[in-house]
Design a protein around this motif. Structure first.
Motif, PDB file in Angstrom:
ATOM      1  N   THR A 280       0.744  -1.167   0.025  1.00 31.05           N
ATOM      2  CA  THR A 280       0.043   0.096   0.054  1.00 31.05           C
ATOM      3  C   THR A 280       0.825   1.196   0.191  1.00 31.05           C
ATOM      4  O   THR A 280       0.428   2.198  -0.457  1.00 31.05           O
TER       5      THR A 280
ATOM      6  N   ARG B 153       1.837   2.561   2.735  1.00 29.79           N
ATOM      7  CA  ARG B 153       1.258   3.223   3.886  1.00 29.79           C
ATOM      8  C   ARG B 153       1.605   2.525   5.048  1.00 29.79           C
ATOM      9  O   ARG B 153       1.631   1.490   5.143  1.00 29.79           O
TER      10      ARG B 153
ATOM     11  N   THR C 268       7.062   6.937   9.355  1.00 32.11           N
ATOM     12  CA  THR C 268       6.891   7.245   8.148  1.00 32.11           C
ATOM     13  C   THR C 268       8.240   8.130   7.843  1.00 32.11           C
ATOM     14  O   THR C 268       8.327   8.441   6.428  1.00 32.11           O
TER      15      THR C 268
END
Length: 524
Positions: A61, A63, A147
Motif C-alpha cells: 500500500t 502506507r 513514516t
C-alpha cells in the motif's frame, strides 16, 4: 467522558489505520473492546505470521500498518520478521499489551518491566507512555516516526488498564490534525554535478535498489537508463525489484561477495547506485571493493547506510527526487546502445521431479501481466531471477534480512492490500513451514494467491553453503515426510501435488481463491 480507547480509535481512523493485524491475548482485549464496525481485524495464528502479513500489506500500500501483538512472548515470536521489516524500512506501528500498571512491578504473569527493550535493535524507537493519558500522544509519535525517512517499525508498549482512563481534552485535541513531512532536497548544484560525472564516464553502470520500486520512480529509472545508455544491475539479495527484468538494459542480480561484485563491475569506470546500501554482502570472499580506477556514487534515504559504506560518495535524500531531475539532464555522451541480455535457455521437463528452471519457465509463461511475486525459495534465487519477468513496480517481494517466515504470510498481506492482482508465493518446502499459519488467513479471506511450494525434502540453500564454507557431515539438512498438501487442506485450502508438465501448467494457470500447488523438484 472520552476514554483513551475512544480517542485512539478516532486517531487511527483519521490516519487510515483501520486495518489491524493481530493475534490477541488478555493484555490486548481492552484495546479491542467495542472494536469499531468500520475497522478490519486481520487475525493471524502466530505472531510471526501477523508481523509478516502487516509488512507485506504496508509495502504494497505504501502506507503504515498497525500490528497488535500479545505481551513479551508474542513480541518475541515476531522478532524474526521484525528484522525483515526493519531492513526493508517498512513503516509499521508495532504494539504489544503490557500488564496493568500496578501489576508490572510484582512480576505478574504477562508483565515485563523492560518490554521496550525486547524489540531492539529492530525498531526505530520503543515507547511506553508514562501515564494512561499519554497513550494517544505516544501512538501519534510512533505513527509519524514510522513514516519519516528512512521509514521503519516503531514499537509501543500499552498497559492494559490505560484504555478506560479519561483523556485530558486539551492534551489530545491537536493530535489528529498534525502533519509531519520531510522536505529534504538535494543541495544546490548536486544533481547537476552528478549528471556531469555520469556523462563524463566512458563506461558507467547503474545499480537499482528497493527504494526505486515505487511509482513514478520505477518509470523514471527506465528513462534514466535509456537516456544515458546504462546497463542495469540489481543489488545482492534484492528485497524489491526497482527495474523491469524484461528491459533490454537489465543485466541481472549482483553477486553477494566483495570479490564477486568487483569482478562483475570490471570494465566500468563509474557506478551509480540508486536506493540500495553499498553493498549488502553475504558470503565472506574479500578483495578490493571496486575495480581499480572505478568511481561510485550512491543515492539513498538511509544516512546510516550511507555513512558505513567503505567506498564511494553518497547523497542522502529521496531517490525519486534525484532520479526525476537526473533523467532530464544526462545525455549519454554518444555511448553505444546497451546490447540486450541473452535469454535463458529453456529447460524442458515432462515429469517430476522437475528442475527448478523448468518450473519457473512454466510460471513465466502463464503469469498475468500484473501479477505479484513473493519469493522465498532461497536455494533457487538464481534461476528465479534469470527466468521470471517483473514488468512493473510492486511486482516482487523478498525477505530483506534473509529471515525465513516472511514469504507465505507476506503474500497474504500483499493480497489484502490489492486483491485485484493475483499473487504468486514461490516457497521452499522448508521456508513454508516458518509461516504456514498464514494459510488459514488466506483461506478465511478467500484471497487470490497461488502458493507454489517447491519440494526437494531438504534445506537446499544450507546444503549449498556447506560447500562454500568448506564443512561436511552437517546434521539437519533433510526434511523428509512433510506433506504440504495435507497441511493446506487442514487449514481449509484446496491443494494439489503435480507430477507432470501438463498438470503443472494447469495448476499455475488456475484463477479464483487461494490454491496450494506442491511441485517436487530436483535436489541441490
Amino acid at each position: 467522558m472520552t476514554t483513551v480507547r475512544e480517542t485512539v480509535h478516532e486517531l487511527l481512523r483519521g490516519w487510515g489505520l483501520t486495518t489491524v493485524f493481530g493475534n490477541p491475548g488478555s493484555n490486548e482485549l481492552p484495546f479491542l473492546d467495542r472494536f469499531p464496525a468500520d475497522f478490519r481485524y486481520v487475525l493471524g495464528l502466530h505472531e510471526g505470521t501477523v508481523l509478516a502479513m502487516a509488512d507485506g500489506y504496508a509495502q504494497a500500500t505504501g502506507r503504515p500498518a498497525l500490528v497488535n501483538l500479545h505481551a513479551a512472548a508474542g513480541l518475541g515470536n515476531a522478532m524474526g520478521n521484525l528484522a525483515n521489516a526493519r531492513q526493508q524500512h517498512t513503516p509499521l506501528i508495532v504494539t504489544a499489551g503490557q500488564q496493568a500498571r500496578n501489576m508490572v512491578g510484582l512480576g505478574a504473569m504477562l508483565s515485563e518491566p523492560e518490554l521496550t527493550t525486547v524489540p531492539r535493535p529492530h525498531v526505530k524507537a520503543a515507547l511506553e507512555p508514562l501515564r494512561a493519558q499519554d497513550v494517544p500522544r505516544a501512538l501519534a509519535e510512533a505513527y509519524h516516526l514510522s513514516t519519516l525517512p528512512p521509514a521503519g517499525p516503531v514499537f509501543v508498549s500499552l498497559p492494559l488498564d490505560d484504555w478506560a482512563a479519561e483523556v485530558v481534552p486539551h492534551e489530545v485535541e491537536h493530535l489528529g490534525r498534525r502533519r509531519v513531512t520531510s522536505l529534504a532536497a538535494p543541495a544546490e548544484g548536486e544533481i547537476e554535478r552528478l549528471a556531469a560525472r555520469l556523462d563524463a564516464a566512458k563506461a558507467p553502470v547503474l545499480v537499482v535498489g528497493p527504494e526505486a520500486d515505487r511509482e513514478p520512480v520505477f518509470d523514471q529509472v527506465v528513462k534514466l537508463a535509456e537516456a544515458a545508455n546504462l546497463p542495469v544491475w540489481l543489488p545482492p539479495g534484492p528485497p524489491r525489484c526497482g527495474f523491469p527484468t524484461t528491459h533490454p538494459h537489465y543485466r541481472g542480480v549482483l553477486p553477494n561477495t566483495v570479490n564477486g561484485i568487483t569482478e562483475t563491475l570490471a570494465g566500468h569506470d563509474f557506478v551509480l547506485v540508486l536506493g540500495a546500501p553499498v553493498f549488502r554482502y553475504h558470503v565472506n570472499k574479500p578483495g578490493p571493493f571496486l575495480p581499480a580506477g572505478t568511481e561510485l556514487v550512491a543515492v539513498i534515504s538511509d544516512p546510516a547506510a550511507a555513512a558505513r559504506s567503505p567506498m564511494g560518495d553518497a547523497l542522502v535524500g529521496d531517490v525519486g527526487e534525484v532520479v526525476s531531475r537526473l533523467a532530464g539532464l544526462v545525455t549519454g555522451s554518444g555511448r553505444p546502445p546497451v546490447p540486450p541480455r541473452p535469454a535463458a535457455q529453456a529447460v524442458p521437463a515432462a515429469s517430476a521431479p522437475f528442475p527448478a528452471e523448468a518450473v519457473f519457465d512454466v510460471l513465466a509463461d502463464v503469469l498475468p501481466p500484473d501479477a505479484v511475486l513473493v519469493n522465498e525459495s532461497t536455494s533457487n534465487t538464481g534461476a528465479f531471477w534469470a527466468r521470471i519477468p517483473i514488468r512493473r513496480s510492486g511486482g516482487l517481494y523478498f525477505p530483506a534480512a534473509g529471515g525465513l517466515g516472511f514469504g507465505l504470510p507476506a503474500a497474504v498481506g500483499v493480497a489484502l492490500a490489492d486483491p485485484g492482482r493475483r499473487v504468486f508465493a514461490v516457497l521452499g518446502d522448508g521456508a513454508a513451514q516458518y509461516g504456514i499459519q498464514g494459510l488459514w488467513t488466506a483461506a478465511h479471506h478467500r484471497l487470490p494467491i497461488t502458493f507454489l511450494v517447491l519440494r526437494n525434502d531438504e534445506y537446499g540453500a544450507l546444503r549449498r553453503f556447506t560447500g562454500r564454507l568448506g564443512v561436511s557431515e552437517v546434521p539437519g539438512m533433510d526434511l523428509p515426510g512433510i506433506d504440504v498438501v495435507s497441511v493446506a487442506r487442514g487449514y481449509g485450502l484446496p491443494a494439489r501435488r503435480v507430477e507432470d508438465a501438463g498438470a503443472l501448467r494447469d495448476a499455475l494457470a488456475a484463477t479464483g481463491g487461494p490454491l496450494v500447488v506442491e511441485v517436487p523438484i530436483t535436489r541441490t
